[in-house]
Motif scaffolding. Structure first.
Motif, PDB file in Angstrom:
ATOM      1  N   ASN A 297       1.268   3.878  -5.404  1.00  0.00           N
ATOM      2  CA  ASN A 297       0.088   3.284  -4.759  1.00  0.00           C
ATOM      3  C   ASN A 297       0.178   1.764  -4.764  1.00  0.00           C
ATOM      4  N   ARG A 298       0.657   1.211  -5.884  1.00  0.00           N
ATOM      5  CA  ARG A 298       0.733  -0.244  -6.007  1.00  0.00           C
ATOM      6  C   ARG A 298       2.016  -0.779  -5.380  1.00  0.00           C
ATOM      7  N   VAL A 299       3.121  -0.081  -5.636  1.00  0.00           N
ATOM      8  CA  VAL A 299       4.412  -0.557  -5.122  1.00  0.00           C
ATOM      9  C   VAL A 299       4.363  -0.677  -3.601  1.00  0.00           C
ATOM     10  N   PHE A 300       3.738   0.313  -2.948  1.00  0.00           N
ATOM     11  CA  PHE A 300       3.717   0.331  -1.476  1.00  0.00           C
ATOM     12  C   PHE A 300       2.365  -0.126  -0.911  1.00  0.00           C
ATOM     13  N   ASP A 301       1.482  -0.580  -1.796  1.00  0.00           N
ATOM     14  CA  ASP A 301       0.177  -1.095  -1.380  1.00  0.00           C
ATOM     15  C   ASP A 301      -0.522  -0.112  -0.432  1.00  0.00           C
ATOM     16  N   LEU A 302      -0.695   1.126  -0.908  1.00  0.00           N
ATOM     17  CA  LEU A 302      -1.183   2.190  -0.025  1.00  0.00           C
ATOM     18  C   LEU A 302      -2.685   2.114   0.257  1.00  0.00           C
ATOM     19  N   GLY A 303      -3.446   1.516  -0.624  1.00  0.00           N
ATOM     20  CA  GLY A 303      -4.889   1.387  -0.386  1.00  0.00           C
ATOM     21  C   GLY A 303      -5.605   2.728  -0.454  1.00  0.00           C
ATOM     22  N   GLU A 304      -6.886   2.703  -0.093  1.00  0.00           N
ATOM     23  CA  GLU A 304      -7.707   3.919  -0.157  1.00  0.00           C
ATOM     24  C   GLU A 304      -7.763   4.604   1.204  1.00  0.00           C
ATOM     25  N   LEU A 305      -7.753   5.904   1.195  1.00  0.00           N
ATOM     26  CA  LEU A 305      -7.843   6.694   2.430  1.00  0.00           C
ATOM     27  C   LEU A 305      -8.997   7.678   2.258  1.00  0.00           C
TER      28      LEU A 305
END
Ligand code: SF4
Length: 365
Positions: A297-305
């Protein structure tokens, strides 16, 4: 085979069923938490051996089924990124996300690989230093120690190309959420033996005390489950609420302390969304700050969905024991293991798949 044949013995099973029938004087609703237990019940027709006044409903203990749609969508997004290898347990490949599934992404050229353990994902990371390896780390307390060990190992080796998309859930907070729900019908629980092998059964004492509900830790063979049902019936008929351990050949009160230690070192308890059910406070695990470099989540900066469940799928009610798979209008028609609409029809531990595989699809299909 010791510890197997005697737990599949027809004579013992029939004697237990007869004693259950003789002791049951009222209507009771019991829930087996684990999807593996649901499959045994369907496969051996255990529900049909019980008196009509005893209803078995199926719980949320299928890890694939409760993995949020958003996690599947995130895994899909990652799998389609350049240089990413998405590693997952096989069951997850056919679980529908909101638009597609990992199997289709693989067919479109995404590098999606099946692993039988998270250490295989670490191995892939080691031998592919120019790629980014993401392991889809899902499951209950049973798989958490191995996933924690993978993160610990990757950190120790300084592997900067390994991360995990974590969706871990915990059983006791889910039982608590079921018990406080206004729609709850369950009067006794068969707790999941595998989870308790890791965590022990002590943490269920608080639930027994707070809700005056009997809980019996149960195994996975037919005789295990019939014994667990009998233990629950004896308590209910006597007006008692105790924690008992039917699966004592594998489960101790304290559980596996080294496994719990590695879990604690790598993960911390967090609020967690359960597919179909919603957010349950402190019902999941997330990576600790020290393991941020392993957090996809942090490595790829996935954010909230936020994604809506398909309207036709009633899995939320199935997973809470409010409906049976055969109550779903799509069961066996629009939704089959070949063309699943929801995760419970895909997973080897899903209740809908259990009903479909073990004869119950004849009801509607
Ligand atoms: S039968 Fe299919 S659509 Fe219906 S609840 Fe089960 S998974 Fe969902």
């Amino acid at each position: 085979m010791k510890y197997l044949d005697e737990y599949r013995d027809r004579r013992i099973a029939r004697a237990l069923a007869a004693e259950i029938a003789q002791r049951t004087t009222r209507n009771w609703v019991l829930m087996e938490i684990c999807g593996g237990q649901t499959h045994t019940i369907m496969r051996y027709g255990i529900d049909e051996m019980l008196p009509k006044s005893l209803e078995l409903v199926h719980g949320p203990g299928c890890p694939v089924c409760v993995t949020p749609l958003e996690t599947i969508d995130k895994a899909l997004e990652l799998a389609l990124r350049p240089k990413v290898i998405l590693v997952s347990y096989g069951d997850m490949l056919r679980v529908p996300g909101s638009r597609s599934d990992l199997m289709r992404a693989k067919a479109q050229g995404a590098d999606v690989r099946i692993a039988y353990s998270p250490t295989e994902a670490v191995k892939i990371a080691r031998s592919n230093p120019d790629r980014k390896i993401v392991f889809l780390a899902i499951g209950f307390e049973t798989t958490a120690p191995a996933n924690a060990m993978a993160a610990w190992q990757a950190r120790r080796e300084g592997l900067t190309n390994f991360s995990m998309l974590v969706s871990h859930v915990l059983v006791p907070p889910a039982i608590r959420a079921l018990m406080v729900s206004e729609t709850n019908r369950v009067q006794g629980f068969i707790a999941p033996g595998h989870v308790c092998t890791v965590m022990g059964c002590g943490e269920y004492e608080a639930l027994v005390r707070d809700f005056r509900v009997p809980i019996v830790v149960g195994g996975f063979e037919p005789v295990d489950l019939l014994e667990a049902v009998l233990m629950l019936v004896k308590q209910l008929e006597a007006g008692e609420a105790k924690l008992e351990n039917q699966y004592a050949r594998s489960v101790s009160y304290q559980g596996n302390l080294p496994a719990q230690q590695i879990m604690k070192e790598v993960f911390e308890v967090a609020d967690q969304k359960w597919r179909g059910i919603g957010l349950i406070p402190r019902s999941g695990l997330r990576l600790r700050e020290e393991y941020a470099a392993c957090d996809a989540n942090r490595v790829f900066d996935l954010g909230e969905l936020t994604v809506d469940e398909p309207a036709e799928c009633i899995s939320a009610q199935v997973l809470q024991g409010l409906k049976k798979p055969t109550d779903c209008p799509a069961f066996g028609m629009g939704c089959t293991p070949e063309n699943p609409l929801g995760a419970p029809m895909v997973s080897a531990e899903g209740a809908c798949a259990a009903y479909y595989h073990y004869r119950r699809h004849a009801v509607t299909g």
